[in-house]
Design an enzyme around this catalytic site. Sequence first.
Site, short mmCIF file in Angstrom:
data_model
loop_
_atom_site.label_atom_id
_atom_site.label_comp_id
_atom_site.label_asym_id
_atom_site.label_seq_id
_atom_site.Cartn_x
_atom_site.Cartn_y
_atom_site.Cartn_z
N HIS A 119 1.22 -0.06 -20.52
CA HIS A 119 0.44 0.46 -19.38
C HIS A 119 1.19 1.51 -18.59
O HIS A 119 0.93 1.71 -17.41
CB HIS A 119 0.00 -0.71 -18.48
CG HIS A 119 -0.96 -1.64 -19.17
ND1 HIS A 119 -1.22 -2.92 -18.76
CD2 HIS A 119 -1.74 -1.46 -20.28
CE1 HIS A 119 -2.11 -3.49 -19.58
NE2 HIS A 119 -2.43 -2.63 -20.51
N ASN A 220 4.07 -19.73 -19.50
CA ASN A 220 3.24 -19.42 -18.33
C ASN A 220 2.97 -20.73 -17.60
O ASN A 220 2.58 -21.71 -18.24
CB ASN A 220 1.91 -18.79 -18.81
CG ASN A 220 1.13 -18.11 -17.68
OD1 ASN A 220 1.02 -18.66 -16.58
ND2 ASN A 220 0.59 -16.94 -17.96
#
Length: 251
Positions: A119, A220
């Site tokens: 990104h 996570n």
Amino acid sequence: MAEELIRVAAHWHAVRRVAVLTGAGMSAESGIPTFRGAHNGLWQRFDPMQLATAEAFRADPALVWGWYVWRMGMVRAAAPNAGHRALAALASTQPVALVTQNVDDLHERAGSSGAIHLHGELFAHRCFDCSRPAPDLPLPNHDTPLLRVEPPRCVHCGGPIRPGVVWFGESLPERAWSNAVAAVEGADLVLVVGTSGLVHPAAGLPLHAKRRGAVVVEINPESTPISPTADVTWRESAARALPALVTALAR
Ligand code: NAD
Ligand code: ZN
């Protein structure tokens, strides 16, 4: 030792090539807010359509640039955490391809080289009009997210300078994307750290790897759409899990 850690270490010893995909959660323990976090997430507080699109920049360049200057200041003031350092350490003993959705430079500052930035990069400024790079700009410091700051002007064409990130509605940098696909296709273990698995196409990489036979491990604290794909879901934070893995592998 956590059961998940034992399983990850066992897989790790059996594989040759590892790819790591990181998201905003990787930098959360460095004090950089994630996008979708429930408490401090950027999109809880700001409207992405007014701050992170080319249309927004065209409509109000100073608002958008000021917001990014605020984020750049936050990143400059932050330091890599133990998770970033652990990934750099892992790569010193075994080939590890690092693919990140993060626009910060904390992997690099922790010593990782060759990270693929899907990104873009916060500090890789370029001209909005002619796309030529605008390196080493002096950046003001301010701690007010919505303070308007006029973007600097391009020395070539006078166009406004924009941050080097991928905005909503823009495509990913082609080379970064093809390198990321090659990295996961070449890996027999894919470690997915701190990503919500909601932003495509990056979020599709773990499933792609899985279909090609790779072991997928998710680190996570919360469950994500990637969790059902993962062979191991390790509900732990990046800065706690990754150093523990380094220690376990060194035994
Ligand atoms: P996201 O905000 O959508 O999701 C963050 C994920 O990290 C969540 O699943 C959350 O449970 C998890 N998480 C939170 N704290 C964690 C911790 N300590 N350890 C491990 N995991 C943790 O972020 P995303 O999936 O990366 O979303 C994609 C977009 O966010 C990307 O486009 C990226 O460019 C952008 N982003 C980058 C930064 C940065 O560069 N640091 C910051 C914010 C957003
Ligand atoms: Zn220009």
